[in-house]
Design an enzyme around this catalytic site. Structure first.
Site, mmCIF file in Angstrom:
data_model
loop_
_atom_site.group_PDB
_atom_site.id
_atom_site.type_symbol
_atom_site.label_atom_id
_atom_site.label_comp_id
_atom_site.label_asym_id
_atom_site.label_seq_id
_atom_site.Cartn_x
_atom_site.Cartn_y
_atom_site.Cartn_z
ATOM 1 N N ARG A 60 0.802 -1.215 0.000
ATOM 2 C CA ARG A 60 0.000 0.000 0.000
ATOM 3 C C ARG A 60 0.831 1.258 0.000
ATOM 4 O O ARG A 60 0.579 2.188 -0.755
ATOM 5 C CB ARG A 60 -0.867 0.044 1.253
ATOM 6 C CG ARG A 60 -1.695 -1.138 1.325
ATOM 7 C CD ARG A 60 -2.366 -1.211 2.659
ATOM 8 N NE ARG A 60 -3.430 -2.166 2.486
ATOM 9 C CZ ARG A 60 -4.689 -1.895 2.706
ATOM 10 N NH1 ARG A 60 -5.048 -0.729 3.167
ATOM 11 N NH2 ARG A 60 -5.601 -2.794 2.484
ATOM 12 N N THR A 61 1.797 1.305 0.926
ATOM 13 C CA THR A 61 2.585 2.528 1.042
ATOM 14 C C THR A 61 3.326 2.784 -0.265
ATOM 15 O O THR A 61 3.391 3.908 -0.745
ATOM 16 C CB THR A 61 3.576 2.402 2.212
ATOM 17 O OG1 THR A 61 2.836 2.081 3.374
ATOM 18 C CG2 THR A 61 4.335 3.690 2.434
ATOM 19 N N LYS A 88 23.351 -10.236 1.135
ATOM 20 C CA LYS A 88 24.350 -10.569 0.125
ATOM 21 C C LYS A 88 25.645 -9.808 0.343
ATOM 22 O O LYS A 88 26.646 -10.091 -0.300
ATOM 23 C CB LYS A 88 23.815 -10.266 -1.265
ATOM 24 C CG LYS A 88 22.980 -11.383 -1.845
ATOM 25 C CD LYS A 88 22.494 -11.002 -3.231
ATOM 26 C CE LYS A 88 21.219 -11.736 -3.582
ATOM 27 N NZ LYS A 88 20.369 -10.937 -4.453
ATOM 28 N N ARG A 110 11.891 2.658 2.543
ATOM 29 C CA ARG A 110 11.407 1.849 3.670
ATOM 30 C C ARG A 110 12.507 0.859 4.006
ATOM 31 O O ARG A 110 13.139 0.276 3.132
ATOM 32 C CB ARG A 110 10.139 1.104 3.297
ATOM 33 C CG ARG A 110 9.817 0.031 4.338
ATOM 34 C CD ARG A 110 8.434 -0.476 4.253
ATOM 35 N NE ARG A 110 7.482 0.544 4.665
ATOM 36 C CZ ARG A 110 6.188 0.300 4.839
ATOM 37 N NH1 ARG A 110 5.702 -0.894 4.612
ATOM 38 N NH2 ARG A 110 5.383 1.254 5.232
ATOM 39 N N HIS A 138 6.845 6.197 10.873
ATOM 40 C CA HIS A 138 6.233 6.120 9.558
ATOM 41 C C HIS A 138 5.530 7.462 9.388
ATOM 42 O O HIS A 138 4.310 7.564 9.526
ATOM 43 C CB HIS A 138 5.238 4.950 9.517
ATOM 44 C CG HIS A 138 4.710 4.636 8.160
ATOM 45 N ND1 HIS A 138 5.020 5.392 7.031
ATOM 46 C CD2 HIS A 138 3.874 3.652 7.725
ATOM 47 C CE1 HIS A 138 4.398 4.866 5.991
ATOM 48 N NE2 HIS A 138 3.702 3.808 6.392
#
Lengths: 315, 422
Positions: A60-61, A88, A110, A138
């Site tokens: 959604r974000t 990695k 994010r 957030h």
């Protein structure tokens, strides 16, 4: 009203002044009109390129940011990886600098680590928008939640907002607390003690374990998603509550709770909703629910934030 | 070697030169003469303003990451760094790769440092391979120079292991170390649990995670006997518990990391991983309690807690960054600057020299003619600015860059060598 933000990045609500918040709301109102017009776009950021870096899953974000950027006519590139590039061996600075060398003006990020955007700010040279950093903040969610309440009941000064659920693992909770307090609202958090940080009272919020009392008190309740996957970070850790069933018995918002509380507050939920767990479908889709407005306002708020931060970029 | 130290104030309680300003002539590694004024044109003179001298300092907890991760420090460079920090002896932790859990590993460390100014005093692991199953050969390791046994941050999480270690250590007079924290209460914790961790959305390391382990250690010591040294104490309650245990006459001693005196959890407010340490920087009340504990003798010693980490481990997202700071070069200056004028210098020197040596049963070098010269020279009043670029340590993970310090190490003399001309 000032016409620019006091900050160059949106790292968190904590860094914003109350004036910054009002300025973002002011622009969000304008952009909300834009996205409701037949032509939903403005050409403001035609010369800006934005990278959406999602080091943690998001649907959604990410969608909301992408839409906001497109509505502002920015060019965008997307990068998603659920922590795997870190594993990695490529460092965050490397990943971001690689992307920035392709002449990116702004990064929306994010990341699962609290403070990752702050770290990036210290080590790269770009404008950063925090789209959620671990269990820290957030900020655009905090802004859009306040914006949505404000649309219904006006200025938040003296208004009462209860945040219910997993406060401890929630970046939404912390951004909401900062955002609401900066507008003069009173904040209460409600949930099982294991999901509430022990020192939260020092932030000036009330703590309530009884959902009925919280609902009775509140003008608006923000029901957080209960994240079962975050309940134990390792084998050593015992989950924070016995079962979803028991959680629902104590903290599900349903009609029975509203009747007992003799109150009918506004209902928010940052999504995605676990229907039948933290809230019943009836209430999630009911008259007092702001859930869909939140989604719509999310785009407007993100447009406002990106637009205001882009004004700092030399063009 | 022919050194003439001019006008140095001697710190050695019980010695006739204690707190007197003397010239000290050192030749071929031994004290030739101590007197109010000595002349010898052939000797290399050491002069400095406010020059002070004491028996060589001993760091009770440091890591050189050799064998295994030599690129982070290594034995040779680590011991040079220790000398720069004023230490003529260092107790190295056994948490290397492979683990120091046998005589050969102890010999490796001893042999590879046979000619360095600063001596290494290895600590062996309590359990073989730090696996917590079977005791390491304490006696055999002691034969080659191991001075203590510890699981360090690998943790003494098994009460049966600690009880056996304490009981067995009585047989041979061994010293057991404990680094107290309960991993089940820390699990993923990043910093002190408090208001700051709440504001940062960061998982906290509660005080109780240290205290529960310490209280367990004390109970086991009471029951099984032995000698226990608790390193890296950080909370007020821990200091209180230790104070009581000492009053009861238990054979328990303790030390803190010097940097614990410099900062509180608020230092982490900007997610700066240079401030990520274990134990974490705690509250102001805890910090003050440590100072009080030092003053009243509850805390016996101050150590560096040197944890060299390369930039790849340290300069990254806070939750992924390694714990620890490279602290050999700042330990004394940090402690001296923080404790300041209200703290007796004699006592501070004791925390770095006689106390650690007493705890580890390592002889204290004497200011007497004919004795081996093993000394630390320092200026407790010198004001200077610490610069990470000037660090000798391979790892420059320090929170002290550009810090203003009071008190500086001039150098050390030991094993017929001096760090001062280097």
């Amino acid at each position: 009203m000032n016409n620019s933000l006091s900050v160059r990045h949106l790292l968190g609500i904590k860094q914003l002044t109350p004036e910054d918040i009002q300025l973002i709301f002011h622009h969000a109102e304008k952009f909300k009109k834009v996205i409701n017009q037949p032509i939903k776009k403005v050409p403001s950021l035609r010369d800006i390129t934005i990278a959406n870096l999602f080091f943690e899953n998001s649907t959604r974000t990410k969608l909301s940011f992408e839409l906001a950027e497109k509505r502002l006519s920015a060019d965008i590139v997307n990068f998603s990886s659920s922590g795997s590039s870190v594993k990695k061996g490529e460092t965050l600075i490397d990943t971001v600098n690689n992307i920035l060398s392709m002449k990116i003006d702004m990064v929306v990020m994010r990341h699962s680590s609290p403070g990752a955007p702050h770290f990036l700010k210290e080590n790269t040279n770009t404008v950063i928008v925090n789209a959620g950093d671990g269990t820290h903040e957030h900020p655009t969610q905090g802004l859009l939640d306040s914006f949505s309440i404000r649309e219904k009941i006006g200025d938040l000064k003296g208004k009462k907002v209860a945040i219910v659920g997993d406060i401890k693992h929630s970046r939404v909770a912390l951004s909401n607390i900062f955002c609401l307090q900066k507008q003069g609202a009173e904040v209460m958090v409600c949930g099982p003690a294991t999901l509430i940080p022990r020192n939260i009272k020092e932030l000036g919020v009330q703590v309530e374990y009884d959902l009925v009392k919280a609902v009775e008190w509140a003008d608006a309740v923000n029901m957080l998603r209960i994240q079962i996957e975050r309940q134990a970070s390792s084998d050593k850790e015992v989950p924070n509550f016995p079962s979803l069933r028991e959680y629902s018995n104590l903290y599900q918002l349903n009609n029975e709770v509203l009747i007992k509380a003799k109150n009918n507050p506004l209902i928010l939920h940052p999504g995605p909703i676990n229907r039948g767990v933290e809230i019943t479908t009836e209430l999630a889709d009911g008259e007092q629910s702001l859930v869909l407005q939140q989604v719509e306002n999310g785009v407007a708020i993100r447009m406002a934030v990106i637009y205001l931060l882009a004004s700092h970029i030399k063009r | 070697m022919n050194i003439l130290i001019k006008k140095a104030k001697i710190f050695q309680n019980g010695n006739k030169h204690h707190l007197r300003t003397r010239d000290i002539h050192i030749k071929n590694g031994r004290v030739l003469k101590i007197s109010a004024s000595i002349k010898d044109d052939s000797a290399k003179e050491i002069t400095s303003e406010n020059l002070c001298i004491s028996a060589g300092w001993l760091d009770m907890r440091a890591n050189f990451r050799e064998p295994g991760h030599e690129y982070k420090e290594g034995l040779a460079n680590g011991l040079k760094t220790a000398a720069k920090g004023g230490f003529t002896g260092v107790v190295s932790m056994p948490t290397t790769h492979p683990v120091v859990d046998n005589n050969t590993a102890v010999q490796f460390l001893k042999n590879n440092s046979a000619t360095t100014v600063t001596e290494i005093f290895p600590a062996g692991s309590i359990s073989q391979g730090l696996k917590g199953k079977q005791l390491s050969e304490f006696y055999d390791m002691m034969q080659s120079g191991a001075v203590a046994f510890t699981e360090d941050t690998a943790l003494l999480n098994n009460t049966n292991l600690l009880s056996k270690a304490l009981e067995y250590s009585k047989t041979i007079g061994a010293l057991v170390y404990s680094f107290p924290y309960d991993p089940n209460l820390i699990s993923d914790g990043q910093m002190h649990e408090g208001k700051t961790s709440t504001l940062l959305g960061m998982k906290g390391i509660p005080n109780v995670s240290e205290e529960i382990q310490l209280s367990r250690d004390i109970q086991l010591l009471k029951h099984f006997g032995g000698k226990l040294h608790v390193v890296a104490i950080s909370t007020e309650n821990s200091v209180n518990m230790l104070r009581t245990a000492k009053k009861e006459g238990l054979a328990i001693t303790s030390s803190i990391h010097a940097h614990q005196l410099s900062f509180t959890d608020e230092a982490v407010s900007n997610f700066d991983s240079r401030f990520k340490v274990l134990p974490p920087f705690r509250s102001e009340a805890d910090r003050k309690a440590l100072i009080k504990g030092l003053k009243d003798g509850t805390i016996d010693a101050i150590c560096s807690g040197h944890e060299p980490e390369d930039v790849e481990e340290k300069k990254r997202e806070f939750t992924l960054a390694a714990f620890g700071i490279s602290s050999l070069e700042t330990a004394f200056s940090a402690a001296n600057s923080e404790l300041g004028q209200n703290y007796p210098l004699e006592d501070l020197v004791d925390k770095f020299t006689t106390a650690p040596r007493d705890i580890l049963s390592i002889p204290i070098p004497q200011f007497e003619e004919g004795k081996v010269a093993n000394f630390t020279l320092f200026d407790p009043t010198k004001k200077w600015t610490f610069n990470r670029e000037e660090m000798l340590s391979k790892s420059k993970n320090t929170p002290y860059n550009n810090s203003k310090f009071t008190g500086k190490i001039i150098g050390v003399i030991n094993r017929g060598k001096s760090s001062i001309d280097n």
